[in-house]
Scaffold this motif. Structure first.
Motif, PDB file in Angstrom:
ATOM      1  N   UNK A  61       0.832  -1.204   0.000  1.00  0.00           N
ATOM      2  CA  UNK A  61       0.000   0.000   0.000  1.00  0.00           C
ATOM      3  C   UNK A  61       0.872   1.262   0.000  1.00  0.00           C
ATOM      4  N   UNK A  62       1.921   1.279   0.818  1.00  0.00           N
ATOM      5  CA  UNK A  62       2.824   2.435   0.872  1.00  0.00           C
ATOM      6  C   UNK A  62       3.484   2.685  -0.481  1.00  0.00           C
ATOM      7  N   UNK A  63       4.017   1.634  -1.080  1.00  0.00           N
ATOM      8  CA  UNK A  63       4.680   1.774  -2.382  1.00  0.00           C
ATOM      9  C   UNK A  63       3.679   2.237  -3.445  1.00  0.00           C
ATOM     10  N   UNK A  64       2.523   1.582  -3.497  1.00  0.00           N
ATOM     11  CA  UNK A  64       1.527   1.931  -4.517  1.00  0.00           C
ATOM     12  C   UNK A  64       1.030   3.366  -4.360  1.00  0.00           C
ATOM     13  N   UNK A  65       0.821   3.813  -3.140  1.00  0.00           N
ATOM     14  CA  UNK A  65       0.242   5.138  -2.929  1.00  0.00           C
ATOM     15  C   UNK A  65       1.271   6.262  -3.045  1.00  0.00           C
ATOM     16  N   UNK A  66       2.534   5.985  -2.764  1.00  0.00           N
ATOM     17  CA  UNK A  66       3.530   7.056  -2.731  1.00  0.00           C
ATOM     18  C   UNK A  66       4.513   7.065  -3.895  1.00  0.00           C
ATOM     19  N   UNK A  67       4.764   5.902  -4.521  1.00  0.00           N
ATOM     20  CA  UNK A  67       5.850   5.810  -5.497  1.00  0.00           C
ATOM     21  C   UNK A  67       5.448   5.292  -6.874  1.00  0.00           C
ATOM     22  N   UNK A  68       4.441   4.443  -6.958  1.00  0.00           N
ATOM     23  CA  UNK A  68       4.104   3.818  -8.235  1.00  0.00           C
ATOM     24  C   UNK A  68       3.624   4.855  -9.250  1.00  0.00           C
ATOM     25  N   UNK A  69       4.206   4.789 -10.443  1.00  0.00           N
ATOM     26  CA  UNK A  69       3.877   5.695 -11.557  1.00  0.00           C
ATOM     27  C   UNK A  69       4.003   7.168 -11.157  1.00  0.00           C
ATOM     28  N   UNK A  70       5.096   7.450 -10.465  1.00  0.00           N
ATOM     29  CA  UNK A  70       5.409   8.820 -10.073  1.00  0.00           C
ATOM     30  C   UNK A  70       6.820   9.156 -10.531  1.00  0.00           C
ATOM     31  N   UNK A  71       7.133  10.441 -10.481  1.00  0.00           N
ATOM     32  CA  UNK A  71       8.496  10.911 -10.730  1.00  0.00           C
ATOM     33  C   UNK A  71       9.169  10.982  -9.365  1.00  0.00           C
ATOM     34  N   UNK A  72      10.131  10.103  -9.122  1.00  0.00           N
ATOM     35  CA  UNK A  72      10.712   9.962  -7.792  1.00  0.00           C
ATOM     36  C   UNK A  72      11.379  11.239  -7.294  1.00  0.00           C
ATOM     37  N   UNK A  73      11.894  12.067  -8.183  1.00  0.00           N
ATOM     38  CA  UNK A  73      12.490  13.328  -7.747  1.00  0.00           C
ATOM     39  C   UNK A  73      11.476  14.202  -7.018  1.00  0.00           C
ATOM     40  N   UNK A  74      10.200  14.019  -7.315  1.00  0.00           N
ATOM     41  CA  UNK A  74       9.150  14.821  -6.688  1.00  0.00           C
ATOM     42  C   UNK A  74       8.665  14.226  -5.362  1.00  0.00           C
ATOM     43  N   UNK A  75       8.877  12.934  -5.144  1.00  0.00           N
ATOM     44  CA  UNK A  75       8.272  12.289  -3.963  1.00  0.00           C
ATOM     45  C   UNK A  75       9.270  11.579  -3.049  1.00  0.00           C
ATOM     46  N   UNK A  76      10.494  11.383  -3.491  1.00  0.00           N
ATOM     47  CA  UNK A  76      11.451  10.635  -2.680  1.00  0.00           C
ATOM     48  C   UNK A  76      12.377  11.589  -1.943  1.00  0.00           C
ATOM     49  N   UNK A  77      12.568  11.391  -0.643  1.00  0.00           N
ATOM     50  CA  UNK A  77      13.483  12.268   0.100  1.00  0.00           C
ATOM     51  C   UNK A  77      14.941  11.936  -0.224  1.00  0.00           C
ATOM     52  N   UNK A  78      15.638  12.850  -0.841  1.00  0.00           N
ATOM     53  CA  UNK A  78      17.045  12.617  -1.183  1.00  0.00           C
ATOM     54  C   UNK A  78      17.208  12.049  -2.568  1.00  0.00           C
TER      55      UNK A  78
END
Length: 117
Positions: A61-78
């Motif tokens: 659920x965490x991966x799907x809601x926060x990271x899947x089909x996203x641009x990681x530069x916008x959502x990943x810390x660091x």
């Protein structure tokens, strides 16, 4: 020691902007990521498990809601390197499941980065 592992998959783009402009990872690109969490315990619980696999659905659920089909530069810390993501997912898992022993992150079928304390 008993060990269990479970894989989770997601797709995302990223760009490692701190690298030289001619480095292939400095360009916008994407991966089909695989995250594998490993849990370990010297004994099994009353149900005969290290931990019930069903409980690991929280990571999906965490991966799907926060990271899947996203641009990681916008959502990943660091920096969104596989190494940094392995540490991030390890910390997230260890905060929920003390049996967390390691997390591996793959960007391609031939490459893995792992965090194991």
């Amino acid at each position: 020691m008993f060990r269990i592992c479970k894989e989770f998959h997601f797709s995302a783009s990223h760009q490692l902007t701190h690298l030289p402009a001619d480095h292939q990872c400095a360009r916008l690109h994407g991966h089909n990521y695989v995250v594998m969490v490993e849990l370990a315990a010297p004994t099994l619980n009353a149900d005969g498990f290290v931990r019930d696999y069903h409980e690991l659905a929280a990571l999906k659920h965490y991966i799907d809601s926060q990271f899947d089909h996203r641009h990681l530069n916008d959502v990943f810390p660091g920096p969104s390197t596989a190494e940094a993501m392995a540490l991030h997912f390890y910390d997230w898992c260890a905060a929920r499941w003390p049996e967390t022993a390691a997390v591996r992150v793959s960007e391609t079928p031939k490459t893995w980065a792992e965090y194991r304390p």
